[in-house]
Scaffold this active site. Structure first.
Site, PDB file in Angstrom:
ATOM      1  N   HIS A 288       0.733  -1.307   0.061  1.00 48.89           N
ATOM      2  CA  HIS A 288      -0.378  -0.035   0.043  1.00 48.89           C
ATOM      3  C   HIS A 288       0.814   0.910  -0.229  1.00 48.89           C
ATOM      4  O   HIS A 288       1.276   1.578   1.118  1.00 48.89           O
ATOM      5  CB  HIS A 288      -1.104  -0.064   1.016  1.00 48.89           C
ATOM      6  CG  HIS A 288      -2.154   1.334   1.620  1.00 48.89           C
ATOM      7  ND1 HIS A 288      -3.573   0.884   1.120  1.00 48.89           N
ATOM      8  CD2 HIS A 288      -1.735   2.934   1.505  1.00 48.89           C
ATOM      9  CE1 HIS A 288      -3.656   1.891   1.590  1.00 48.89           C
ATOM     10  NE2 HIS A 288      -2.901   2.908   0.680  1.00 48.89           N
TER      11      HIS A 288
ATOM     12  N   HIS B 145       1.522   4.977  -1.222  1.00 53.83           N
ATOM     13  CA  HIS B 145       0.998   6.724  -2.915  1.00 53.83           C
ATOM     14  C   HIS B 145       2.135   7.389  -2.924  1.00 53.83           C
ATOM     15  O   HIS B 145       3.611   7.377  -2.254  1.00 53.83           O
ATOM     16  CB  HIS B 145       0.001   7.443  -1.885  1.00 53.83           C
ATOM     17  CG  HIS B 145      -0.775   7.531  -0.844  1.00 53.83           C
ATOM     18  ND1 HIS B 145      -2.426   6.994  -1.835  1.00 53.83           N
ATOM     19  CD2 HIS B 145      -1.046   6.700   0.539  1.00 53.83           C
ATOM     20  CE1 HIS B 145      -2.372   6.542  -1.006  1.00 53.83           C
ATOM     21  NE2 HIS B 145      -2.802   6.369  -0.080  1.00 53.83           N
TER      22      HIS B 145
ATOM     23  N   LYS C 117      -9.914  -0.663  -6.203  1.00 57.03           N
ATOM     24  CA  LYS C 117      -9.700  -0.150  -4.629  1.00 57.03           C
ATOM     25  C   LYS C 117     -10.955   0.661  -3.908  1.00 57.03           C
ATOM     26  O   LYS C 117     -11.360   1.634  -5.086  1.00 57.03           O
ATOM     27  CB  LYS C 117      -8.865   1.050  -4.476  1.00 57.03           C
ATOM     28  CG  LYS C 117      -8.655   1.979  -3.557  1.00 57.03           C
ATOM     29  CD  LYS C 117      -7.931   1.268  -2.535  1.00 57.03           C
ATOM     30  CE  LYS C 117      -8.374   2.110  -0.253  1.00 57.03           C
ATOM     31  NZ  LYS C 117      -6.625   2.972  -0.321  1.00 57.03           N
TER      32      LYS C 117
ATOM     33  N   HIS D 265     -10.352   1.278   1.824  1.00 55.20           N
ATOM     34  CA  HIS D 265      -9.915   1.716   2.617  1.00 55.20           C
ATOM     35  C   HIS D 265     -11.610   1.931   4.122  1.00 55.20           C
ATOM     36  O   HIS D 265     -12.850   2.464   3.036  1.00 55.20           O
ATOM     37  CB  HIS D 265     -10.410   3.491   2.151  1.00 55.20           C
ATOM     38  CG  HIS D 265      -9.621   4.732   3.736  1.00 55.20           C
ATOM     39  ND1 HIS D 265      -8.829   5.379   3.263  1.00 55.20           N
ATOM     40  CD2 HIS D 265     -10.986   4.742   4.425  1.00 55.20           C
ATOM     41  CE1 HIS D 265      -9.058   5.796   4.179  1.00 55.20           C
ATOM     42  NE2 HIS D 265     -10.369   6.471   4.655  1.00 55.20           N
TER      43      HIS D 265
ATOM     44  N   HIS E 117      -4.956  -0.882   5.850  1.00 56.61           N
ATOM     45  CA  HIS E 117      -4.141  -0.192   6.909  1.00 56.61           C
ATOM     46  C   HIS E 117      -5.156  -0.121   7.988  1.00 56.61           C
ATOM     47  O   HIS E 117      -5.824   1.227   8.567  1.00 56.61           O
ATOM     48  CB  HIS E 117      -3.709   1.356   6.533  1.00 56.61           C
ATOM     49  CG  HIS E 117      -4.901   2.392   5.676  1.00 56.61           C
ATOM     50  ND1 HIS E 117      -6.362   2.301   6.021  1.00 56.61           N
ATOM     51  CD2 HIS E 117      -4.468   2.804   4.757  1.00 56.61           C
ATOM     52  CE1 HIS E 117      -6.572   3.257   4.664  1.00 56.61           C
ATOM     53  NE2 HIS E 117      -5.914   3.220   3.962  1.00 56.61           N
TER      54      HIS E 117
ATOM     55  N   ASP F 211       1.299   2.546   4.059  1.00 64.73           N
ATOM     56  CA  ASP F 211       1.391   3.474   3.433  1.00 64.73           C
ATOM     57  C   ASP F 211       1.495   4.714   3.443  1.00 64.73           C
ATOM     58  O   ASP F 211       1.341   5.785   3.855  1.00 64.73           O
ATOM     59  CB  ASP F 211      -0.364   3.792   4.600  1.00 64.73           C
ATOM     60  CG  ASP F 211      -1.236   5.283   3.955  1.00 64.73           C
ATOM     61  OD1 ASP F 211      -1.861   5.333   2.737  1.00 64.73           O
ATOM     62  OD2 ASP F 211      -2.594   5.085   5.107  1.00 64.73           O
TER      63      ASP F 211
HETATM   64  C1  NCD Z   1      -3.689   8.845   1.953  1.00 65.37           C
HETATM   65  C2  NCD Z   1      -3.549  10.154   1.085  1.00 65.37           C
HETATM   66  O1  NCD Z   1      -3.106  11.071   1.390  1.00 65.37           O
HETATM   67  O2  NCD Z   1      -3.580   9.858  -0.126  1.00 65.37           O
HETATM   68  N1  NCD Z   1      -3.778   9.761   3.496  1.00 65.37           N
HETATM   69  C3  NCD Z   1      -3.671   9.421   4.380  1.00 65.37           C
HETATM   70  O3  NCD Z   1      -3.710   9.673   5.360  1.00 65.37           O
HETATM   71  N2  NCD Z   1      -2.891   7.709   4.585  1.00 65.37           N
HETATM   72  C4  NCD Z   1      -5.108   8.613   1.702  1.00 65.37           C
HETATM   73  C5  NCD Z   1      -5.483   7.437   2.447  1.00 65.37           C
HETATM   74  O4  NCD Z   1      -5.026   6.227   2.057  1.00 65.37           O
HETATM   75  O5  NCD Z   1      -5.836   7.299   2.861  1.00 65.37           O
HETATM   76 ZN    ZN Z   2      -3.308   4.881   1.816  1.00 66.15          ZN
END
Ligand code: NCD
Ligand code: ZN
Length: 355
Positions: A18, A20, A104, A141, A179, A254
């Site tokens: 996971h 970003h 997702k 999520h 998460h 995450d």
């Molecule tokens: C994530 C993001 O910034 O894209 N933020 C977070 O707090 N984890 C989005 C997500 O996974 O909820």
């Molecule tokens: Zn995330």
């Protein structure tokens, strides 16, 4: 000079289930930290605009591959962002062509860039039907959204309101509860996970902080993420789950970078950037729990088993030093924007060797 008293632990190279990594200059700044450590990563699709089709996932994959540093072996595993209008046939084609690994589910307005998310789970039942048929995992999520739901209760409510009904209606659908942050989620996944249709990722930061971190001496935006950190008893339940050796729990950082300006604001973004130190911090947590022997399953084996891919053939070595790690400096984008990394609140001694 290597520290002669260091303790070393060699494991198959882990994957991050996971992440970003964003796009553009932010992508180029953050991707190397993930790619150097993890062999593969599940790439979250919540760009602006979101990655909603197989064609967009393919283009995003090309952009990511172009940002991998020379000499580094890294495979991005792509996801699409489900909306009320997702076309099941497009998902199936993308999956068959090897472009899309998973899809997702963001409940609309649950988190960063989720305004295009699913407004009612029933609207995507044809999509879930298709995913169940082709064996494509659904990544959730897991937060229920509503004016009447307290932010700290969202995850527990989601289990009752959405996850249980979906699992009843699609018993063979593979679901990753992303998460997780609560004892309720850890208990539910532990009880149900042996069927191999339900698993959960756990972040390093949710193993290390509870909700007090956000309020230590003032408001601390760099400890704010979604789902938000909960009470200490929940953190302890997550540590127990992650270090249990249970095959239904695996690593997903995450890591969610935002610029310093976007976080240190009157309406700061949710997201913790942990790519540079997450793996070392997991080692720290497992060590403190007396469960270092379970790190390999959590970081390198359980995820591949759930996703049905081989364990990585290469290895990575973690090293524990006598001296605590120094603080990680903010990283800089090409435009000079700072991204502040996750700082654990107690000393950490583990690091990754030779990278
Ligand atoms: C994530 C993001 O910034 O894209 N933020 C977070 O707090 N984890 C989005 C997500 O996974 O909820
Ligand atoms: Zn995330």
């Amino acid at each position: 000079m290597p520290d002669p008293s260091a303790i070393r632990l060699t494991i198959p190279r882990p994957d991050d289930w996971h992440v970003h990594v964003r796009d553009g200059d932010l992508l180029r700044a953050v991707l190397p930290y993930t790619a150097k450590i993890f062999a593969r990563a599940i790439i979250m699709p919540n760009l602006k605009p979101p990655v909603t089709t197989a064609a967009r996932a393919k283009a995003y994959r090309d952009e990511i591959i172009a940002a991998v540093p020379a000499g580094v072996k890294f495979t991005p595993l792509m996801t699409v962002y489900l909306t009320d209008a997702t076309d099941p046939a497009d998902l199936a084609r993308g999956h068959a062509e090897g472009v899309i690994t998973a899809a997702k589910l963001y409940p609309a307005h649950a988190t960063t860039n989720s305004e295009h998310g699913v407004t009612d789970i029933k609207k995507i039942y044809p999509v879930l039907e298709q995913m169940q048929k082709i064996g494509m995992p659904l990544l959730v999520h897991g937060e229920a959204i509503g004016a009447d739901i307290d932010v700290f209760d969202r995850e527990a409510v989601f289990i009752e309101k959405t996850l249980k009904p979906v699992r009843k209606d699609f018993p063979a659908l593979k679901i990753v509860f992303e998460h997780i942050t609560t004892q309720e989620a850890a208990d539910y996944v532990a009880a149900e996970g042996s069927k191999n249709t339900l698993a959960a990722t756990i972040t390093a930061h949710h193993l290390l902080i509870n909700r007090n971190a956000m309020f230590q001496g003032g408001i601390r935006p760099h400890y704010y993420c979604l789902p938000v950190a909960k009470r200490e008893k929940h953190r302890a339940a997550l540590v127990k789950a992650a270090t249990s050796g249970g095959t239904m729990f695996f690593l997903g950082t995450d890591t969610a970078p935002h610029t310093r300006a976007a976080k240190e604001s009157a309406c700061g973004c949710a997201g913790i950037f942990s790519a540079p130190n997450a793996l070392a911090l997991y080692a720290q947590v497992f060590d403190e729990a007396g469960r270092l022997d379970k790190l390999e399953a959590f970081a390198s084996r359980n995820g591949p088993a759930f996703y049905g891919v081989p364990v990585n053939p290469d290895t990575l070595t973690l090293v524990k030093s006598l001296k605590p790690n120094s603080e990680i400096k903010p990283i800089l984008t090409e435009n000079g924007q700072e991204i502040v990394g996750f700082a654990p609140m107690s000393p950490a001694f583990w690091g990754v060797a030779d990278i």
